[in-house]
Design an enzyme around this catalytic site. Structure first.
Site, PDB file in Angstrom:
ATOM      1  N   CYS A  31     -29.528  -2.208   2.043  1.00  9.36           N
ATOM      2  CA  CYS A  31     -29.337  -1.711   3.417  1.00  9.36           C
ATOM      3  C   CYS A  31     -29.073  -0.206   3.436  1.00  9.36           C
ATOM      4  O   CYS A  31     -28.328   0.301   4.277  1.00  9.36           O
ATOM      5  CB  CYS A  31     -28.215  -2.476   4.122  1.00  9.36           C
ATOM      6  SG  CYS A  31     -28.545  -4.236   4.272  1.00  9.36           S
ATOM      7  N   ALA A  32     -29.660   0.491   2.485  1.00  7.96           N
ATOM      8  CA  ALA A  32     -29.466   1.946   2.375  1.00  7.96           C
ATOM      9  C   ALA A  32     -30.825   2.632   2.204  1.00  7.96           C
ATOM     10  O   ALA A  32     -31.027   3.446   1.308  1.00  7.96           O
ATOM     11  CB  ALA A  32     -28.551   2.257   1.200  1.00  7.96           C
TER      12      ALA A  32
END
Length: 135
Positions: free
Chosen positions: A92-93
């Site tokens: 999620c980056a």
């Protein structure tokens, strides 16, 4: 319906246990030593790129890395087959992955229940991944 009384009691016990671990300086010292052992062991692999600081002053027990020429999901699969649990992907980056110029990383998370034997198993499995993909 009936409230989940057993769940509430279990959550309370888990919270108490985690708080005890967090308040114990020995837990932090153990995790720090294990993290340094992992960093030192990983750095001996020429094909590895470690993201972030390679000392325990600036990092907790989470280490993201890649093996040159091997996708993180492939590394994670070989590690799983060798009983080593990691997470692979973009975590999620996506902006960070774009900045780093990678599509994914492998993330190792260490805690008070891990041992040096776990790290040794990780290193053994990483060498297996390198052998498989570089043959």
């Amino acid at each position: 319906g009936t409230n989940n009384i057993a769940g509430v009691i279990g959550l309370g016990a888990a919270t108490h246990y985690i708080q005890h671990l967090l308040d114990n300086p020995e837990t932090h010292k153990q995790e720090q030593a294990l993290t340094q052992y992992a960093l030192d062991s990983l750095q001996k692999i020429p094909e590895i790129t470690i993201y972030g600081p390679v000392n325990t002053i600036e990092r907790l027990g989470v280490i993201s890395f890649n093996l040159k020429g091997i996708h993180g999901h492939d590394v994670a699969q070989i590690l799983a087959q060798n009983h080593v649990a990691v997470r692979a992907g973009h975590h999620c980056a996506q902006p960070l992955m774009k900045l780093l110029g990678v599509s994914s990383t492998v993330r190792l998370s260490l805690a008070c229940y891990n041992t040096q034997a776990d790290i040794d198993q990780l290193i053994k499995a990483l060498h297996q991944a390198i052998a498989i993909f570089n043959s």
